[in-house]
Design a protein around this motif. Sequence first.
Motif, PDB file in Angstrom:
ATOM      1  N   GLY A  31       0.819  -1.208   0.000  1.00 62.44           N
ATOM      2  CA  GLY A  31       0.000   0.000   0.000  1.00 62.44           C
ATOM      3  C   GLY A  31       0.845   1.246   0.000  1.00 62.44           C
ATOM      4  O   GLY A  31       2.055   1.190  -0.189  1.00 62.44           O
ATOM      5  N   PHE A  32       0.210   2.368   0.202  1.00 62.63           N
ATOM      6  CA  PHE A  32       0.901   3.656   0.215  1.00 62.63           C
ATOM      7  C   PHE A  32       1.217   4.023   1.656  1.00 62.63           C
ATOM      8  O   PHE A  32       0.529   4.830   2.283  1.00 62.63           O
ATOM      9  CB  PHE A  32       0.042   4.717  -0.454  1.00 62.63           C
ATOM     10  N   PHE A  33       2.269   3.441   2.173  1.00 63.37           N
ATOM     11  CA  PHE A  33       2.623   3.571   3.581  1.00 63.37           C
ATOM     12  C   PHE A  33       2.691   5.023   4.035  1.00 63.37           C
ATOM     13  O   PHE A  33       2.220   5.363   5.109  1.00 63.37           O
ATOM     14  CB  PHE A  33       3.958   2.875   3.839  1.00 63.37           C
ATOM     15  N   SER A  34       3.268   5.857   3.206  1.00 66.48           N
ATOM     16  CA  SER A  34       3.488   7.243   3.625  1.00 66.48           C
ATOM     17  C   SER A  34       2.182   8.017   3.769  1.00 66.48           C
ATOM     18  O   SER A  34       2.178   9.130   4.285  1.00 66.48           O
ATOM     19  CB  SER A  34       4.406   7.956   2.644  1.00 66.48           C
ATOM     20  N   ARG A  35       1.068   7.437   3.337  1.00 68.54           N
ATOM     21  CA  ARG A  35      -0.225   8.098   3.442  1.00 68.54           C
ATOM     22  C   ARG A  35      -1.094   7.532   4.570  1.00 68.54           C
ATOM     23  O   ARG A  35      -2.257   7.888   4.703  1.00 68.54           O
ATOM     24  CB  ARG A  35      -0.985   7.988   2.128  1.00 68.54           C
ATOM     25  N   TYR A  36      -0.520   6.645   5.374  1.00 67.26           N
ATOM     26  CA  TYR A  36      -1.278   6.038   6.450  1.00 67.26           C
ATOM     27  C   TYR A  36      -0.891   6.618   7.799  1.00 67.26           C
ATOM     28  O   TYR A  36       0.287   6.846   8.077  1.00 67.26           O
ATOM     29  CB  TYR A  36      -1.025   4.525   6.517  1.00 67.26           C
ATOM     30  N   VAL A  37      -1.867   6.833   8.646  1.00 63.72           N
ATOM     31  CA  VAL A  37      -1.607   7.013  10.067  1.00 63.72           C
ATOM     32  C   VAL A  37      -1.284   5.620  10.623  1.00 63.72           C
ATOM     33  O   VAL A  37      -2.003   4.659  10.353  1.00 63.72           O
ATOM     34  CB  VAL A  37      -2.824   7.601  10.787  1.00 63.72           C
ATOM     35  N   MET A  38      -0.191   5.531  11.362  1.00 62.08           N
ATOM     36  CA  MET A  38       0.238   4.255  11.916  1.00 62.08           C
ATOM     37  C   MET A  38       0.127   4.283  13.429  1.00 62.08           C
ATOM     38  O   MET A  38       0.313   5.342  14.060  1.00 62.08           O
ATOM     39  CB  MET A  38       1.678   3.957  11.510  1.00 62.08           C
ATOM     40  N   ALA A  39      -0.155   3.133  14.013  1.00 65.25           N
ATOM     41  CA  ALA A  39      -0.337   3.076  15.463  1.00 65.25           C
ATOM     42  C   ALA A  39       0.101   1.727  16.006  1.00 65.25           C
ATOM     43  O   ALA A  39       0.212   0.749  15.274  1.00 65.25           O
ATOM     44  CB  ALA A  39      -1.803   3.338  15.816  1.00 65.25           C
ATOM     45  N   TRP A  40       0.320   1.739  17.305  1.00 63.84           N
ATOM     46  CA  TRP A  40       0.555   0.513  18.067  1.00 63.84           C
ATOM     47  C   TRP A  40      -0.551   0.372  19.106  1.00 63.84           C
ATOM     48  O   TRP A  40      -0.908   1.346  19.781  1.00 63.84           O
ATOM     49  CB  TRP A  40       1.906   0.566  18.767  1.00 63.84           C
ATOM     50  N   PHE A  41      -1.051  -0.845  19.210  1.00 66.07           N
ATOM     51  CA  PHE A  41      -1.994  -1.218  20.250  1.00 66.07           C
ATOM     52  C   PHE A  41      -1.408  -2.426  20.982  1.00 66.07           C
ATOM     53  O   PHE A  41      -0.477  -3.064  20.496  1.00 66.07           O
ATOM     54  CB  PHE A  41      -3.351  -1.598  19.642  1.00 66.07           C
ATOM     55  N   ARG A  42      -1.986  -2.744  22.120  1.00 67.36           N
ATOM     56  CA  ARG A  42      -1.557  -3.937  22.833  1.00 67.36           C
ATOM     57  C   ARG A  42      -2.755  -4.605  23.496  1.00 67.36           C
ATOM     58  O   ARG A  42      -3.762  -3.950  23.775  1.00 67.36           O
ATOM     59  CB  ARG A  42      -0.488  -3.601  23.861  1.00 67.36           C
ATOM     60  N   GLN A  43      -2.603  -5.896  23.732  1.00 71.63           N
ATOM     61  CA  GLN A  43      -3.673  -6.651  24.379  1.00 71.63           C
ATOM     62  C   GLN A  43      -3.057  -7.654  25.338  1.00 71.63           C
ATOM     63  O   GLN A  43      -2.301  -8.546  24.939  1.00 71.63           O
ATOM     64  CB  GLN A  43      -4.533  -7.362  23.336  1.00 71.63           C
ATOM     65  N   ALA A  44      -3.390  -7.485  26.605  1.00 70.08           N
ATOM     66  CA  ALA A  44      -2.950  -8.407  27.645  1.00 70.08           C
ATOM     67  C   ALA A  44      -3.995  -9.504  27.808  1.00 70.08           C
ATOM     68  O   ALA A  44      -5.170  -9.311  27.455  1.00 70.08           O
ATOM     69  CB  ALA A  44      -2.756  -7.650  28.951  1.00 70.08           C
ATOM     70  N   PRO A  45      -3.605 -10.655  28.355  1.00 74.21           N
ATOM     71  CA  PRO A  45      -4.560 -11.751  28.528  1.00 74.21           C
ATOM     72  C   PRO A  45      -5.774 -11.318  29.322  1.00 74.21           C
ATOM     73  O   PRO A  45      -5.651 -10.700  30.389  1.00 74.21           O
ATOM     74  CB  PRO A  45      -3.740 -12.798  29.291  1.00 74.21           C
ATOM     75  N   GLY A  46      -6.948 -11.609  28.800  1.00 74.24           N
ATOM     76  CA  GLY A  46      -8.185 -11.293  29.493  1.00 74.24           C
ATOM     77  C   GLY A  46      -8.607  -9.839  29.434  1.00 74.24           C
ATOM     78  O   GLY A  46      -9.591  -9.456  30.067  1.00 74.24           O
ATOM     79  N   LYS A  47      -7.879  -9.029  28.681  1.00 75.60           N
ATOM     80  CA  LYS A  47      -8.211  -7.603  28.596  1.00 75.60           C
ATOM     81  C   LYS A  47      -8.498  -7.204  27.149  1.00 75.60           C
ATOM     82  O   LYS A  47      -8.138  -7.909  26.215  1.00 75.60           O
ATOM     83  CB  LYS A  47      -7.069  -6.757  29.155  1.00 75.60           C
ATOM     84  N   GLU A  48      -9.129  -6.054  27.006  1.00 78.77           N
ATOM     85  CA  GLU A  48      -9.407  -5.544  25.669  1.00 78.77           C
ATOM     86  C   GLU A  48      -8.135  -4.943  25.058  1.00 78.77           C
ATOM     87  O   GLU A  48      -7.221  -4.534  25.768  1.00 78.77           O
ATOM     88  CB  GLU A  48     -10.510  -4.480  25.742  1.00 78.77           C
ATOM     89  N   ARG A  49      -8.147  -4.875  23.742  1.00 77.06           N
ATOM     90  CA  ARG A  49      -7.034  -4.248  23.047  1.00 77.06           C
ATOM     91  C   ARG A  49      -7.038  -2.753  23.378  1.00 77.06           C
ATOM     92  O   ARG A  49      -8.091  -2.099  23.330  1.00 77.06           O
ATOM     93  CB  ARG A  49      -7.170  -4.472  21.540  1.00 77.06           C
ATOM     94  N   GLU A  50      -5.870  -2.218  23.693  1.00 74.78           N
ATOM     95  CA  GLU A  50      -5.798  -0.815  24.082  1.00 74.78           C
ATOM     96  C   GLU A  50      -4.753  -0.059  23.263  1.00 74.78           C
ATOM     97  O   GLU A  50      -3.741  -0.622  22.823  1.00 74.78           O
ATOM     98  CB  GLU A  50      -5.470  -0.677  25.576  1.00 74.78           C
ATOM     99  N   PHE A  51      -5.021   1.212  23.105  1.00 78.44           N
ATOM    100  CA  PHE A  51      -4.157   2.111  22.352  1.00 78.44           C
ATOM    101  C   PHE A  51      -2.839   2.333  23.090  1.00 78.44           C
ATOM    102  O   PHE A  51      -2.820   2.487  24.317  1.00 78.44           O
ATOM    103  CB  PHE A  51      -4.876   3.444  22.153  1.00 78.44           C
ATOM    104  N   VAL A  52      -1.742   2.366  22.332  1.00 81.85           N
ATOM    105  CA  VAL A  52      -0.431   2.674  22.903  1.00 81.85           C
ATOM    106  C   VAL A  52       0.091   3.996  22.345  1.00 81.85           C
ATOM    107  O   VAL A  52       0.378   4.916  23.094  1.00 81.85           O
ATOM    108  CB  VAL A  52       0.579   1.542  22.607  1.00 81.85           C
ATOM    109  N   ALA A  53       0.221   4.070  21.021  1.00 78.95           N
ATOM    110  CA  ALA A  53       0.770   5.276  20.407  1.00 78.95           C
ATOM    111  C   ALA A  53       0.398   5.326  18.931  1.00 78.95           C
ATOM    112  O   ALA A  53       0.130   4.293  18.324  1.00 78.95           O
ATOM    113  CB  ALA A  53       2.284   5.337  20.572  1.00 78.95           C
ATOM    114  N   ALA A  54       0.400   6.559  18.371  1.00 82.51           N
ATOM    115  CA  ALA A  54       0.092   6.747  16.954  1.00 82.51           C
ATOM    116  C   ALA A  54       0.962   7.856  16.391  1.00 82.51           C
ATOM    117  O   ALA A  54       1.437   8.726  17.134  1.00 82.51           O
ATOM    118  CB  ALA A  54      -1.387   7.076  16.749  1.00 82.51           C
ATOM    119  N   ILE A  55       1.115   7.835  15.061  1.00 79.37           N
ATOM    120  CA  ILE A  55       1.959   8.828  14.394  1.00 79.37           C
ATOM    121  C   ILE A  55       1.360   9.164  13.039  1.00 79.37           C
ATOM    122  O   ILE A  55       0.810   8.301  12.353  1.00 79.37           O
ATOM    123  CB  ILE A  55       3.404   8.286  14.256  1.00 79.37           C
TER     124      ILE A  55
END
Length: 129
Positions: free
Chosen positions: A29-53
């Motif tokens: 895809g067109f990487f340079s046109r995407y907002v990129m982010a990291w999320f994380r998910q611990a056992p038994g928990k919902e996926r949560e936001f970490v950081a975006a750029i």
Amino acid sequence: QVQLVESGGGLVQTETGGSLRLSCAASGGFFSRYVMAWFRQAPGKEREFVAAINWGGGSTASADSVKGRFTISRENAKNTVYLQMNSLKAEDTAVYYCAAAPSSWGGLRVESTTEYKYWGQGTQVTVSS
């Protein structure tokens, strides 16, 4: 179709300083046109936001729980986004996912999983004390 592949996860012991750098390589895809982010998910928990750029790397956002410890960055020439994690804690243990949103930064709810169209398979980070 965009493909995202994370790497760099592993086991880290806090006694040794506790740092890791995650990478996410994008293709198809067109990487340079995407907002990129990291999320994380611990056992038994919902996926949560970490950081975006944003596209150019000039704007970032991060969760309060990682502010001052984690840094997100990107290299558009390499189609790669990074997450530098320092001062890791046991509560940072989770599967970390890379995500891409083919959107502009303004108005994007970066903390919401529903804003992101593409996801990687995740990489495990385990922090042991």
